[in-house]
Design a protein around this motif. Structure first.
Motif, PDB file in Angstrom:
ATOM      1  N   SER A 207       0.800  -1.222   0.000  1.00 40.71           N
ATOM      2  CA  SER A 207       0.000   0.000   0.000  1.00 40.71           C
ATOM      3  C   SER A 207       0.831   1.270   0.000  1.00 40.71           C
ATOM      4  CB  SER A 207      -0.932   0.005   1.218  1.00 40.71           C
ATOM      5  OG  SER A 207      -0.169   0.019   2.430  1.00 40.71           O
ATOM      6  N   GLY A 208       2.156   1.145  -0.003  1.00 41.03           N
ATOM      7  CA  GLY A 208       3.012   2.322   0.138  1.00 41.03           C
ATOM      8  C   GLY A 208       2.817   3.370  -0.936  1.00 41.03           C
ATOM      9  N   ASP A 209       2.465   2.951  -2.148  1.00 45.11           N
ATOM     10  CA  ASP A 209       2.296   3.898  -3.253  1.00 45.11           C
ATOM     11  C   ASP A 209       0.833   4.202  -3.547  1.00 45.11           C
ATOM     12  OD1 ASP A 209       5.038   4.337  -3.932  1.00 45.11           O
ATOM     13  OD2 ASP A 209       5.081   2.335  -4.818  1.00 45.11           O
ATOM     14  N   LEU A 210      -0.072   3.760  -2.688  1.00 45.76           N
ATOM     15  CA  LEU A 210      -1.499   3.934  -2.947  1.00 45.76           C
ATOM     16  C   LEU A 210      -2.077   5.092  -2.136  1.00 45.76           C
ATOM     17  CD1 LEU A 210      -2.752   0.228  -2.916  1.00 45.76           C
ATOM     18  CD2 LEU A 210      -2.023   1.606  -4.876  1.00 45.76           C
ATOM     19  N   THR A 211      -2.932   5.868  -2.795  1.00 44.26           N
ATOM     20  CA  THR A 211      -3.700   6.910  -2.126  1.00 44.26           C
ATOM     21  C   THR A 211      -5.173   6.610  -2.341  1.00 44.26           C
ATOM     22  OG1 THR A 211      -1.991   8.574  -2.525  1.00 44.26           O
ATOM     23  CG2 THR A 211      -4.187   9.379  -1.974  1.00 44.26           C
ATOM     24  N   ALA A 212      -5.906   6.335  -1.266  1.00 42.82           N
ATOM     25  CA  ALA A 212      -7.314   5.977  -1.386  1.00 42.82           C
ATOM     26  C   ALA A 212      -8.136   7.165  -1.854  1.00 42.82           C
ATOM     27  CB  ALA A 212      -7.843   5.470  -0.048  1.00 42.82           C
ATOM     28  N   LEU A 213      -8.978   6.932  -2.852  1.00 43.28           N
ATOM     29  CA  LEU A 213      -9.869   7.959  -3.375  1.00 43.28           C
ATOM     30  C   LEU A 213     -11.311   7.744  -2.938  1.00 43.28           C
ATOM     31  CD1 LEU A 213      -8.529   8.113  -7.045  1.00 43.28           C
ATOM     32  CD2 LEU A 213      -7.818   9.513  -5.097  1.00 43.28           C
ATOM     33  N   SER A 214     -11.693   6.479  -2.752  1.00 41.20           N
ATOM     34  CA  SER A 214     -13.043   6.159  -2.314  1.00 41.20           C
ATOM     35  C   SER A 214     -13.044   4.724  -1.791  1.00 41.20           C
ATOM     36  CB  SER A 214     -14.037   6.308  -3.467  1.00 41.20           C
ATOM     37  OG  SER A 214     -15.366   6.189  -3.007  1.00 41.20           O
ATOM     38  N   GLN A 215     -14.012   4.415  -0.907  1.00 42.69           N
ATOM     39  CA  GLN A 215     -14.091   3.074  -0.339  1.00 42.69           C
ATOM     40  C   GLN A 215     -15.485   2.803   0.196  1.00 42.69           C
ATOM     41  OE1 GLN A 215     -12.429   2.518   3.633  1.00 42.69           O
ATOM     42  NE2 GLN A 215     -11.803   4.659   3.605  1.00 42.69           N
ATOM     43  N   HIS A 216     -15.788   1.522   0.332  1.00 42.52           N
ATOM     44  CA  HIS A 216     -17.061   1.113   0.927  1.00 42.52           C
ATOM     45  C   HIS A 216     -16.847  -0.226   1.636  1.00 42.52           C
ATOM     46  CE1 HIS A 216     -21.268   0.258   1.547  1.00 42.52           C
ATOM     47  NE2 HIS A 216     -21.186  -0.847   0.832  1.00 42.52           N
ATOM     48  N   HIS A 217     -17.398  -0.347   2.844  1.00 42.26           N
ATOM     49  CA  HIS A 217     -17.325  -1.589   3.616  1.00 42.26           C
ATOM     50  C   HIS A 217     -18.744  -1.998   3.994  1.00 42.26           C
ATOM     51  CE1 HIS A 217     -13.002  -0.963   3.912  1.00 42.26           C
ATOM     52  NE2 HIS A 217     -13.266   0.265   4.287  1.00 42.26           N
ATOM     53  N   THR A 218     -19.072  -3.264   3.776  1.00 42.74           N
ATOM     54  CA  THR A 218     -20.430  -3.733   4.056  1.00 42.74           C
ATOM     55  C   THR A 218     -20.589  -4.077   5.525  1.00 42.74           C
ATOM     56  OG1 THR A 218     -19.847  -6.030   3.559  1.00 42.74           O
ATOM     57  CG2 THR A 218     -20.670  -4.675   1.739  1.00 42.74           C
ATOM     58  N   THR A 219     -21.838  -4.082   5.956  1.00 42.24           N
ATOM     59  CA  THR A 219     -22.200  -4.505   7.303  1.00 42.24           C
ATOM     60  C   THR A 219     -23.365  -5.471   7.180  1.00 42.24           C
ATOM     61  OG1 THR A 219     -23.697  -2.612   7.497  1.00 42.24           O
ATOM     62  CG2 THR A 219     -21.456  -2.340   8.386  1.00 42.24           C
ATOM     63  N   PRO A 220     -23.614  -6.352   8.161  1.00 44.29           N
ATOM     64  CA  PRO A 220     -22.820  -6.487   9.388  1.00 44.29           C
ATOM     65  C   PRO A 220     -21.560  -7.326   9.162  1.00 44.29           C
ATOM     66  CG  PRO A 220     -24.606  -8.065   9.403  1.00 44.29           C
ATOM     67  CD  PRO A 220     -24.768  -7.267   8.134  1.00 44.29           C
ATOM     68  N   ASN A 221     -20.717  -7.319  10.135  1.00 39.65           N
ATOM     69  CA  ASN A 221     -19.522  -8.183  10.206  1.00 39.65           C
ATOM     70  C   ASN A 221     -18.438  -7.833   9.189  1.00 39.65           C
ATOM     71  OD1 ASN A 221     -20.832  -9.676  12.230  1.00 39.65           O
ATOM     72  ND2 ASN A 221     -21.827 -10.963  10.689  1.00 39.65           N
ATOM     73  N   GLY A 222     -18.586  -6.746   8.447  1.00 37.64           N
ATOM     74  CA  GLY A 222     -17.538  -6.336   7.527  1.00 37.64           C
ATOM     75  C   GLY A 222     -17.147  -7.401   6.536  1.00 37.64           C
ATOM     76  N   SER A 223     -18.130  -8.037   5.880  1.00 31.92           N
ATOM     77  CA  SER A 223     -17.818  -9.166   5.009  1.00 31.92           C
ATOM     78  C   SER A 223     -17.146  -8.757   3.703  1.00 31.92           C
ATOM     79  CB  SER A 223     -19.097  -9.957   4.707  1.00 31.92           C
ATOM     80  OG  SER A 223     -20.067  -9.111   4.113  1.00 31.92           O
ATOM     81  N   HIS A 224     -17.392  -7.524   3.223  1.00 28.55           N
ATOM     82  CA  HIS A 224     -16.806  -7.085   1.960  1.00 28.55           C
ATOM     83  C   HIS A 224     -16.183  -5.701   2.106  1.00 28.55           C
ATOM     84  CE1 HIS A 224     -19.498 -10.252   0.546  1.00 28.55           C
ATOM     85  NE2 HIS A 224     -18.833 -10.266  -0.581  1.00 28.55           N
ATOM     86  N   SER A 225     -15.080  -5.501   1.380  1.00 31.55           N
ATOM     87  CA  SER A 225     -14.441  -4.185   1.296  1.00 31.55           C
ATOM     88  C   SER A 225     -14.176  -3.864  -0.170  1.00 31.55           C
ATOM     89  CB  SER A 225     -13.114  -4.161   2.074  1.00 31.55           C
ATOM     90  OG  SER A 225     -13.338  -4.246   3.456  1.00 31.55           O
TER      91      SER A 225
END
Length: 257
Positions: free
Chosen positions: A30-48
């Protein structure tokens, strides 16, 4: 959920579900990555789902795509996970890849920390069309330019097009006005599309199915650009600019604060 992100996928207690996921994790850094957008599902955080700019590609193969997407699916009953990554020339095609893997389009649509904005309604319309197009477009090639012209293009085949099925999505960035445009062009075959990309001997040919609202948006886009140029001459741009003697910022970097 959107916001800050440290690229910790919380996989310590889980095992890769397949060899491809194990290899992807071993390659991932991840050293060269800059996050632009993200989404994490609930419950239990099954998907990112994460969309990021990969700066490492700027010193790699010239023209390589610089937008990276990551999809993680966790099976918390089997204590396993799958992890996939992919690179794309434009944010909208990267978003499409994430949507196809289960990310709601509205959750990944907003790009955080961006300073460049869509120049017109047509750009917004075309980007949404790509983002929500499913498997409609087969990507044949793409290219990213760091310097003049500051642009990307994606060469595709449109499976729904009755005429001129080869489509070019041309994204052009204007650091001076703090805006960018995305236009779609239609061609009968790949050779004709590559000829336009090489020669730029006219505007992109309008797709034959463009009607009504899209034509109106295209007209408004031309008026908006003219008005924007006049305003810029009078008042100057109100976005950060690089020094004339400094480096040219990559289009994606231009969206970051």
């Amino acid at each position: 959920m959107n916001g800050g992100f440290d690229f910790d996928f919380d996989l310590d207690e889980l095992a890769p579900a397949d060899a491809a996921s194990e290899e992807a994790v071993e390659r991932f850094w991840s050293g060269d990555l800059t996050a632009l957008s993200q989404h994490h599902t609930t419950p239990n955080g099954s998907h990112s789902f994460v969309l990021a700019h990969d700066q490492s590609t700027t010193w790699g193969i010239p023209g390589a795509p610089q937008v990276m997407v990551i999809a993680v699916a966790r099976d918390l009953t089997q204590f396993t996970y799958t992890l996939e990554t992919s690179h794309h020339a434009t944010v909208s095609f990267a978003q499409n890849w994430l949507v196809e893997r289960g990310c709601p389009p509205e959750e990944i649509a907003e790009i955080h920390g961006g300073s460049l904005k869509p120049a017109d309604g047509l750009t917004v319309w075309v980007e949404r069309q790509i983002r929500e197009s499913g498997t409609r477009y087969e990507v044949l090639d793409n290219h990213t330019s760091d310097s003049d012209p500051s642009e990307t293009w994606t060469l595709t085949r449109d499976s729904r097009a009755a005429e001129a099925p080869i489509r070019v999505f041309h994204e052009e960035w204007d650091q001076g006005t703090g805006t960018y445009t995305m236009h779609e062009g239609a061609f009968a075959d790949v050779d004709a599309a590559r000829s336009w990309l090489d020669e730029r001997n006219g505007p992109l040919p309008l797709p034959p199915e463009y009607r009504g609202e899209v034509n109106i948006l295209r007209s408004r886009a031309a008026l908006s650009r003219s008005a924007g140029a006049a305003t810029a001459r009078k008042t100057g741009p109100d976005v950060p600019r690089t020094s004339p003697a400094g480096p040219v910022r990559h289009p994606i970097q231009g969206r970051l604060m």
